[in-house]
Scaffold this motif. Sequence first.
Motif, PDB file in Angstrom:
ATOM      1  N   TYR A  45       3.871   5.116   3.732  1.00 41.25           N
ATOM      2  CA  TYR A  45       3.387   4.235   2.687  1.00 41.25           C
ATOM      3  C   TYR A  45       1.747   4.164   2.726  1.00 41.25           C
ATOM      4  N   PHE A  54      -1.748   2.844   0.838  1.00 39.18           N
ATOM      5  CA  PHE A  54      -2.627   1.736   0.200  1.00 39.18           C
ATOM      6  C   PHE A  54      -3.488   2.393  -0.685  1.00 39.18           C
ATOM      7  N   TRP A 106      -1.412   2.644   6.991  1.00 40.61           N
ATOM      8  CA  TRP A 106      -0.150   2.577   7.490  1.00 40.61           C
ATOM      9  C   TRP A 106       0.177   3.718   8.534  1.00 40.61           C
ATOM     10  N   ARG A 111       6.291   2.655  11.738  1.00 41.76           N
ATOM     11  CA  ARG A 111       7.428   1.522  11.714  1.00 41.76           C
ATOM     12  C   ARG A 111       8.372   2.057  12.680  1.00 41.76           C
ATOM     13  N   ASN A 171       9.342   6.124  12.737  1.00 46.35           N
ATOM     14  CA  ASN A 171       9.075   6.976  11.876  1.00 46.35           C
ATOM     15  C   ASN A 171       7.434   6.688  11.714  1.00 46.35           C
ATOM     16  N   PRO A 222       2.143  11.131   9.329  1.00 45.01           N
ATOM     17  CA  PRO A 222       1.372  12.275   9.813  1.00 45.01           C
ATOM     18  C   PRO A 222      -0.054  12.003  10.538  1.00 45.01           C
TER      19      PRO A 222
END
Lengths: 107, 122
Positions: A96, A98, B47, B50, B59, B62
């Motif tokens: 994900y 941003f 990020w 998670r 997960n 990279p």
Amino acid sequence: DIQMTQSPSSLSASVGDRVTITCRASQSISNYLNWYHQKPGKAPELLIYAASSLQSGVPSRFSGSGSGTDFTLTISSLQPEDFATYYCQQSYSTPYTFGQGTKLEIK
Amino acid sequence: EVQLVQSGAEVKKPGESLRISCKGSGYSFTSYWISWVRQMPGKGLEWMGRIDPSDSYTNYSPSFQGHVTISADKSISTAYLQWSSLKASDTAMYYCARLHHDSSGYLYFDYWGQGTLVTVSS
């Protein structure tokens, strides 16, 4: 990775102004696009999810639109508490990512 | 009331190990993934990865794979972010966030912890 690019990087505006921030994805992300704002020293807060759905409790002056690669966040009438940094974020695929942020400052 | 409460600020030396925590309350901890997000001083949000607390499946981005470890203990509704050997470049604010997966398949971070400031300096 999908790159997210916001514009402008910073913006000066006055209370009562209508403001638009744009976010562009490096590939199509359908409408898997979220918007957050972050006030100094605080955690980010969710404003809009799925490109145009208003998170519960968020004032209706915030709205989002777009699909594919181009998205906008609009604040219809700026309030003093809206001066913050705004981030878009894609949830189409991991990682994900941003946008770099748009700092909204008082003129 | 949904809350994510993170552990306090840390000051460490390069090479030291560290584990910070994020305790969830007010909801079913095993029903939502937890993510970790880094914010370096004066910079944007990144990020990191998670975890599914129900089975500890992880997960990673990279960019962070191999540099940090994300884990969870569902018995105490707590997620962790861990380093085995810190570097000065790990100096940052770290946030945990709940990843909401709604019935339409949309994913978003709907609740955030207050952040844990990690400072690594000799």
